[in-house]
Design a protein around this motif. Structure first.
Motif, PDB file in Angstrom:
ATOM      1  N   LYS A   1     -45.926 -34.955  41.910  1.00  9.49           N
ATOM      2  CA  LYS A   1     -47.112 -35.177  43.033  1.00  9.49           C
ATOM      3  C   LYS A   1     -46.957 -34.302  43.988  1.00  9.49           C
ATOM      4  O   LYS A   1     -45.988 -34.409  44.852  1.00  9.49           O
ATOM      5  CB  LYS A   1     -46.744 -36.749  43.527  1.00  9.49           C
ATOM      6  N   ILE A   2     -48.011 -33.418  44.366  1.00 14.04           N
ATOM      7  CA  ILE A   2     -48.161 -32.532  45.539  1.00 14.04           C
ATOM      8  C   ILE A   2     -48.737 -33.086  46.823  1.00 14.04           C
ATOM      9  O   ILE A   2     -49.666 -33.499  46.538  1.00 14.04           O
ATOM     10  CB  ILE A   2     -48.773 -31.329  45.237  1.00 14.04           C
ATOM     11  N   GLU A   3     -47.818 -32.800  47.987  1.00  6.96           N
ATOM     12  CA  GLU A   3     -48.372 -33.460  49.072  1.00  6.96           C
ATOM     13  C   GLU A   3     -49.183 -32.340  49.766  1.00  6.96           C
ATOM     14  O   GLU A   3     -50.208 -32.573  50.517  1.00  6.96           O
ATOM     15  CB  GLU A   3     -47.121 -33.709  50.119  1.00  6.96           C
ATOM     16  N   ASP A   4     -48.910 -31.136  49.713  1.00  9.59           N
ATOM     17  CA  ASP A   4     -49.545 -30.197  50.261  1.00  9.59           C
ATOM     18  C   ASP A   4     -49.654 -29.071  49.629  1.00  9.59           C
ATOM     19  O   ASP A   4     -48.665 -28.577  48.936  1.00  9.59           O
ATOM     20  CB  ASP A   4     -49.030 -29.964  52.000  1.00  9.59           C
ATOM     21  N   ILE A   5     -50.529 -28.206  49.729  1.00 14.80           N
ATOM     22  CA  ILE A   5     -50.539 -26.908  48.768  1.00 14.80           C
ATOM     23  C   ILE A   5     -51.325 -25.676  49.754  1.00 14.80           C
ATOM     24  O   ILE A   5     -52.336 -25.879  50.225  1.00 14.80           O
ATOM     25  CB  ILE A   5     -50.985 -26.839  47.709  1.00 14.80           C
ATOM     26  N   VAL A   6     -50.465 -24.563  49.927  1.00 13.75           N
ATOM     27  CA  VAL A   6     -51.293 -23.458  50.742  1.00 13.75           C
ATOM     28  C   VAL A   6     -51.185 -22.146  50.128  1.00 13.75           C
ATOM     29  O   VAL A   6     -50.051 -21.760  49.438  1.00 13.75           O
ATOM     30  CB  VAL A   6     -50.301 -23.480  52.193  1.00 13.75           C
ATOM     31  N   LEU A   7     -52.220 -21.497  50.305  1.00 18.53           N
ATOM     32  CA  LEU A   7     -52.240 -19.968  49.653  1.00 18.53           C
ATOM     33  C   LEU A   7     -52.412 -19.314  51.008  1.00 18.53           C
ATOM     34  O   LEU A   7     -53.310 -19.305  51.683  1.00 18.53           O
ATOM     35  CB  LEU A   7     -53.471 -19.806  48.911  1.00 18.53           C
ATOM     36  N   VAL A   8     -51.460 -18.282  50.989  1.00 17.78           N
ATOM     37  CA  VAL A   8     -51.467 -17.257  52.313  1.00 17.78           C
ATOM     38  C   VAL A   8     -51.779 -16.036  51.399  1.00 17.78           C
ATOM     39  O   VAL A   8     -51.391 -15.433  50.522  1.00 17.78           O
ATOM     40  CB  VAL A   8     -50.010 -17.072  52.859  1.00 17.78           C
ATOM     41  N   LYS A   9     -52.985 -15.275  52.023  1.00 17.64           N
ATOM     42  CA  LYS A   9     -53.300 -14.006  51.668  1.00 17.64           C
ATOM     43  C   LYS A   9     -52.675 -12.993  52.908  1.00 17.64           C
ATOM     44  O   LYS A   9     -53.267 -13.280  53.959  1.00 17.64           O
ATOM     45  CB  LYS A   9     -54.954 -13.875  51.387  1.00 17.64           C
ATOM     46  N   ALA A  10     -52.060 -11.801  52.318  1.00 22.28           N
ATOM     47  CA  ALA A  10     -51.425 -11.195  53.397  1.00 22.28           C
ATOM     48  C   ALA A  10     -51.776  -9.729  53.179  1.00 22.28           C
ATOM     49  O   ALA A  10     -51.644  -9.372  51.784  1.00 22.28           O
ATOM     50  CB  ALA A  10     -49.855 -11.582  53.491  1.00 22.28           C
ATOM     51  N   LYS A  11     -51.769  -8.666  53.899  1.00 24.17           N
ATOM     52  CA  LYS A  11     -51.964  -7.240  53.727  1.00 24.17           C
ATOM     53  C   LYS A  11     -50.581  -6.751  54.238  1.00 24.17           C
ATOM     54  O   LYS A  11     -49.568  -7.336  54.868  1.00 24.17           O
ATOM     55  CB  LYS A  11     -53.146  -6.876  54.514  1.00 24.17           C
ATOM     56  N   ALA A  12     -50.708  -5.302  53.899  1.00 25.72           N
ATOM     57  CA  ALA A  12     -49.386  -4.512  54.636  1.00 25.72           C
ATOM     58  C   ALA A  12     -49.232  -4.893  55.829  1.00 25.72           C
ATOM     59  O   ALA A  12     -49.907  -5.090  56.962  1.00 25.72           O
ATOM     60  CB  ALA A  12     -49.620  -3.110  54.334  1.00 25.72           C
ATOM     61  N   LYS A  13     -47.834  -4.832  56.268  1.00 24.13           N
ATOM     62  CA  LYS A  13     -47.143  -5.352  57.529  1.00 24.13           C
ATOM     63  C   LYS A  13     -47.128  -6.757  57.965  1.00 24.13           C
ATOM     64  O   LYS A  13     -46.595  -7.082  58.935  1.00 24.13           O
ATOM     65  CB  LYS A  13     -47.626  -4.512  58.698  1.00 24.13           C
ATOM     66  N   GLU A  14     -47.969  -7.338  57.126  1.00 27.21           N
ATOM     67  CA  GLU A  14     -48.200  -8.923  57.457  1.00 27.21           C
ATOM     68  C   GLU A  14     -46.855  -9.578  56.930  1.00 27.21           C
ATOM     69  O   GLU A  14     -46.335  -9.369  55.929  1.00 27.21           O
ATOM     70  CB  GLU A  14     -49.433  -9.571  57.257  1.00 27.21           C
ATOM     71  N   LYS A  15     -46.649 -11.099  57.626  1.00 27.79           N
ATOM     72  CA  LYS A  15     -45.232 -11.679  57.235  1.00 27.79           C
ATOM     73  C   LYS A  15     -45.438 -13.012  56.785  1.00 27.79           C
ATOM     74  O   LYS A  15     -46.494 -13.608  57.712  1.00 27.79           O
ATOM     75  CB  LYS A  15     -44.353 -11.477  58.686  1.00 27.79           C
ATOM     76  N   ILE A  16     -45.101 -13.438  55.967  1.00 32.12           N
ATOM     77  CA  ILE A  16     -45.483 -14.721  55.307  1.00 32.12           C
ATOM     78  C   ILE A  16     -44.384 -15.565  55.548  1.00 32.12           C
ATOM     79  O   ILE A  16     -43.316 -15.342  54.895  1.00 32.12           O
ATOM     80  CB  ILE A  16     -46.059 -14.620  53.852  1.00 32.12           C
ATOM     81  N   MET A  17     -44.230 -16.749  56.238  1.00 31.00           N
ATOM     82  CA  MET A  17     -43.231 -17.645  56.222  1.00 31.00           C
ATOM     83  C   MET A  17     -43.126 -18.815  55.085  1.00 31.00           C
ATOM     84  O   MET A  17     -44.271 -19.293  54.758  1.00 31.00           O
ATOM     85  CB  MET A  17     -43.527 -18.485  57.512  1.00 31.00           C
ATOM     86  N   VAL A  18     -42.256 -18.749  54.317  1.00 28.16           N
ATOM     87  CA  VAL A  18     -42.172 -19.741  53.345  1.00 28.16           C
ATOM     88  C   VAL A  18     -41.619 -20.899  53.942  1.00 28.16           C
ATOM     89  O   VAL A  18     -40.246 -20.969  54.617  1.00 28.16           O
ATOM     90  CB  VAL A  18     -41.215 -19.187  52.344  1.00 28.16           C
ATOM     91  N   LEU A  19     -42.167 -21.794  54.188  1.00 26.68           N
ATOM     92  CA  LEU A  19     -41.902 -23.062  55.033  1.00 26.68           C
ATOM     93  C   LEU A  19     -40.733 -23.919  54.145  1.00 26.68           C
ATOM     94  O   LEU A  19     -40.499 -23.907  53.040  1.00 26.68           O
ATOM     95  CB  LEU A  19     -43.002 -24.015  55.160  1.00 26.68           C
ATOM     96  N   PRO A  20     -39.795 -24.590  55.077  1.00 24.07           N
ATOM     97  CA  PRO A  20     -38.838 -25.376  54.462  1.00 24.07           C
ATOM     98  C   PRO A  20     -39.353 -26.500  53.428  1.00 24.07           C
ATOM     99  O   PRO A  20     -40.434 -27.072  53.856  1.00 24.07           O
ATOM    100  CB  PRO A  20     -38.216 -25.927  55.598  1.00 24.07           C
TER     101      PRO A  20
END
Ligand SMILES: [Fe+2]
Length: 269
Positions: A129-148
């Motif tokens: 059972k998934i509570e939240d699902i997030v898609l992050v789209k990112a380009k060069a130099k952008e930083k993506i936080m993988v949440l706890p």
């Protein structure tokens, strides 16, 4: 050869044919771990696909030689992952997916290409059972936080070009692949539908919310992460990376912003 120095801060170059890195003399020499399609079959939408053989390459523990002690003392690790471009049936090439022990977050930076990062947070007592699902789209130099507490995969949405991604992570963090193996993939498979992304439900999951599509915030000043500073260079102020070993001291609300509908998606099928 692509010189990754400008975006990564490390003197490394990528061979576009072999997808291997060449490191300058001031960089620790590391052999990559290679993820093959044989190891990935269980998490693919089409489990009969058997080519290409090598899907992605993980250089774990890269660093400038001069920084090695400091990185170890701060219980950190810097990695570079190269994900092949192309398709596995209709599905884009992706990583296998894992959770982290002990709520550890992770911070990615796109060094070359474009990335999709699909993160999912399950209920504590039932990971189907998934509570939240997030898609992050990112380009060069952008930083993506993988949440706890979010499991995550990286997807390369390119038919032709590799995706190169770096990350800082706690050296105490251990990836747990078992849930993605049991669920036979992430909550959604991301496929190519005549040039658009499509999310295909993974039928293992009993509860699947709609995907929230977001973009990375360019500067995360409170965490000391800036668009124009390569992620590697954050080690110069290693206290800025302390959240990786102390996840609950930080508020992650400002890591993303709403996507401006540039990502067209049929959600869900
Ligand atoms: Fe991870």
């Amino acid at each position: 050869m692509i010189n990754l120095f400008k975006n990564s801060g490390l003197s490394v170059r990528l061979d576009l044919n072999s997808l291997k890195l060449t490191c300058a003399d001031d960089v620790l020499k590391i052999e990559p771990d290679i993820r093959t399609i044989q190891e990935m079959k269980g998490v693919l939408l089409d489990k009969k696909i058997d080519a290409p053989r090598e899907l992605y390459y993980m250089y774990r523990g890269l660093c400038k030689l001069k920084d090695k002690e400091k990185i170890t003392a701060n219980r950190l690790r810097y990695d570079i992952t190269i994900i092949r471009g192309g398709f596995l049936g209709d599905e884009f090439i992706k990583t296998s997916g894992h959770y982290h022990n002990q709520h550890y977050p992770e911070i990615y930076e796109v060094l070359w290409g474009e990335a999709l990062c699909l993160m999912q947070k399950p209920q504590k007592d039932d990971f189907s059972k998934i509570e939240d699902i997030v898609l992050v789209k990112a380009k060069a130099k952008e930083k993506i936080m993988v949440l706890p507490d979010y499991g995550h995969i990286l997807v390369n949405p390119s038919a032709d070009f590799p995706l190169v991604v770096a990350n800082w992570i706690s050296s105490d963090c251990r990836p747990d692949y078992s849930q993605y193996k049991q669920s036979r993939g992430a909550a959604y498979f991301i496929t190519n539908n005549e040039g658009e992304f499509r999310f295909v439900n993974n039928e293992f999951f009993k509860q699947l919310p709609k995907v929230r599509i977001v973009r990375p915030r360019l500067d995360m000043k409170d965490l000391g992460l800036l668009f124009d500073i390569p992620l590697y260079d954050t080690i110069e102020q290693s206290n800025k990376l302390s959240f990786l070993n102390d996840p609950h001291r930080y508020n992650y609300d400002s890591c993303f912003m709403a996507d401006k509908a540039e990502l067209k998606a049929a959600i869900p099928l």
